[in-house]
Design a protein around this motif. Sequence first.
Motif, short mmCIF file in Angstrom:
data_model
loop_
_atom_site.label_atom_id
_atom_site.label_comp_id
_atom_site.label_asym_id
_atom_site.label_seq_id
_atom_site.Cartn_x
_atom_site.Cartn_y
_atom_site.Cartn_z
N GLU A 112 0.83 -1.21 0.00
CA GLU A 112 0.00 0.00 0.00
C GLU A 112 0.87 1.26 0.00
OE1 GLU A 112 -0.60 -2.71 1.69
OE2 GLU A 112 -2.54 -3.27 0.84
N GLN A 113 2.03 1.19 0.66
CA GLN A 113 2.92 2.35 0.66
C GLN A 113 3.46 2.61 -0.75
OE1 GLN A 113 3.43 4.52 2.90
NE2 GLN A 113 2.84 3.58 4.87
N ALA A 114 3.78 1.54 -1.46
CA ALA A 114 4.25 1.70 -2.85
C ALA A 114 3.16 2.27 -3.74
CB ALA A 114 4.74 0.36 -3.39
N LEU A 115 1.95 1.74 -3.57
CA LEU A 115 0.82 2.27 -4.34
C LEU A 115 0.56 3.72 -4.02
CD1 LEU A 115 -1.67 -0.76 -4.13
CD2 LEU A 115 -0.34 -0.02 -6.12
N LEU A 116 0.78 4.10 -2.75
CA LEU A 116 0.56 5.49 -2.37
C LEU A 116 1.57 6.40 -3.05
CD1 LEU A 116 -0.81 7.63 -0.64
CD2 LEU A 116 0.78 7.07 1.21
N ARG A 117 2.84 5.99 -3.11
CA ARG A 117 3.84 6.82 -3.76
C ARG A 117 3.50 6.99 -5.25
NH1 ARG A 117 7.18 3.80 -0.22
NH2 ARG A 117 7.65 2.29 -1.88
N ARG A 160 -7.64 9.00 -5.60
CA ARG A 160 -6.91 7.73 -5.50
C ARG A 160 -5.92 7.78 -4.33
NH1 ARG A 160 -6.94 2.46 -5.68
NH2 ARG A 160 -4.92 1.56 -6.28
N VAL A 161 -5.27 8.90 -4.13
CA VAL A 161 -4.35 9.06 -3.00
C VAL A 161 -5.11 8.91 -1.67
CG1 VAL A 161 -2.87 10.70 -1.78
CG2 VAL A 161 -2.68 10.47 -4.25
N ALA A 162 -6.28 9.53 -1.58
CA ALA A 162 -7.07 9.47 -0.35
C ALA A 162 -7.51 8.04 -0.03
CB ALA A 162 -8.30 10.38 -0.46
N ILE A 163 -7.85 7.27 -1.08
CA ILE A 163 -8.26 5.88 -0.89
C ILE A 163 -7.13 5.04 -0.32
CG2 ILE A 163 -8.95 3.77 -2.09
CD1 ILE A 163 -10.61 5.53 -3.97
N ILE A 164 -5.95 5.19 -0.91
CA ILE A 164 -4.80 4.40 -0.45
C ILE A 164 -4.40 4.81 0.96
CG2 ILE A 164 -2.40 3.80 -0.92
CD1 ILE A 164 -2.99 4.20 -3.89
N GLU A 165 -4.45 6.11 1.27
CA GLU A 165 -4.14 6.55 2.63
C GLU A 165 -5.12 5.95 3.63
OE1 GLU A 165 -2.03 10.92 1.86
OE2 GLU A 165 -4.22 10.77 2.14
N SER A 166 -6.39 5.86 3.25
CA SER A 166 -7.39 5.23 4.12
C SER A 166 -7.07 3.76 4.35
CB SER A 166 -8.78 5.40 3.50
OG SER A 166 -9.76 4.71 4.27
N GLU A 167 -6.66 3.07 3.28
CA GLU A 167 -6.31 1.66 3.43
C GLU A 167 -5.10 1.48 4.36
OE1 GLU A 167 -5.71 0.31 -0.53
OE2 GLU A 167 -7.85 0.00 -0.92
#
Length: 374
Positions: A112-117, A160-167
């Motif tokens: 998830e951290q990679a997806l966030l970047r 998309r950034v907000a979704i990944i941060e929530s995850e």
Amino acid sequence: MTRMSRSLIVQIVGAVLLLTAAGTAWFLGTQGDGEGAAGGPGGFGNAPAPVIVAEARSDTVVERIEAVGTARARETVEVVAELDARVVGIGFEEGQRVTAGTVLVELKDSREQALLREAMARRDDAEAQLKRARQLLQSRNVSQARVDELRSEFDAAAARVAIIESEIRDLQIRAPFDGIVGLRDVSPGAYVSAGRRITTLDDIDVIRIEFSVPERFYGRLRPGLTVTSRTAAFPDRAFTGTVSRIDSRIDPATRSVRVQAEFPNEDGRLRSGMFMAVQVDLEERDTVILAEEAIVSQGERHFVFVVEDGHAHRREVVLGLRRAGEVEVRTGVLAGQRIVTEGVDRVRDGGPVRTLTADRSDAPQGSAPGAGAS
């Protein structure tokens, strides 16, 4: 028949009549003595009946409902995983008190951290393109439609950034409120799926006890009534709380209503799930108390004998609560009046009585011991 024979017959008949009269007089005399000594109705004597008396006294009684219930935490939750992931950290000890927001479990979030970047890079690029397009729009080198398109792309990238941060936040399982954590059901390195229970969390600073009360008491229940509760875990301690909630419905199967009471539990002695014996104090009142053996019941009516000026007077009374060896009298007797407690079977309404003390050897037999009055 000769004159001598007739004279003999007359003498014999006279003797028989004399004996009969004497026997009758003796029999009636003894019966009259017995009845009169007892003071019973129909007696020929008027001797006072021996009795033991006690004063009716003022006392305070509490009308209670007794029930059983189960202790519940004020707030309780099962802490579960919201995403499929591997456990990389445990942030609590079993039985530990934690505050709201404390991280209880950390799940692996490298993906998830990679997806966030990646998502943040796309968002930053979309933002930069949108800024350039707005500048070109002023010189009319780009259309408004293109600007709107870039604006939509930027909004999608930011979402998309907000979704990944929530995850990622969901991969850090936090305590939703202050409480005590239970036993953990996972170990570091374990792979958990969404919905898997991690542990439990209970707020037991205040304990709720839920119990049922018969329908006939519903009209007398109200929040704030005092409740006393005991548990086998602490047999020598009584816990005190108050009624907090009353259900709006009567259970048609049991004809009872559910009630909740809250108990302060700063020391944490009470725990969720405990079996509790409950007493609800409905009413506390000053009243008149008598020894139970003073009551003479006739069907559904009840009487006592009040002693005044050496005579017993029958009074009808209305009874209330009963407790060990005593009974509440709602009406019919005043505190301080002298009431026959032993020998009530010897007394007649308005008849004379002779009061004895409880240790007298000539006290009336067949009644339970009572307080004496001289």
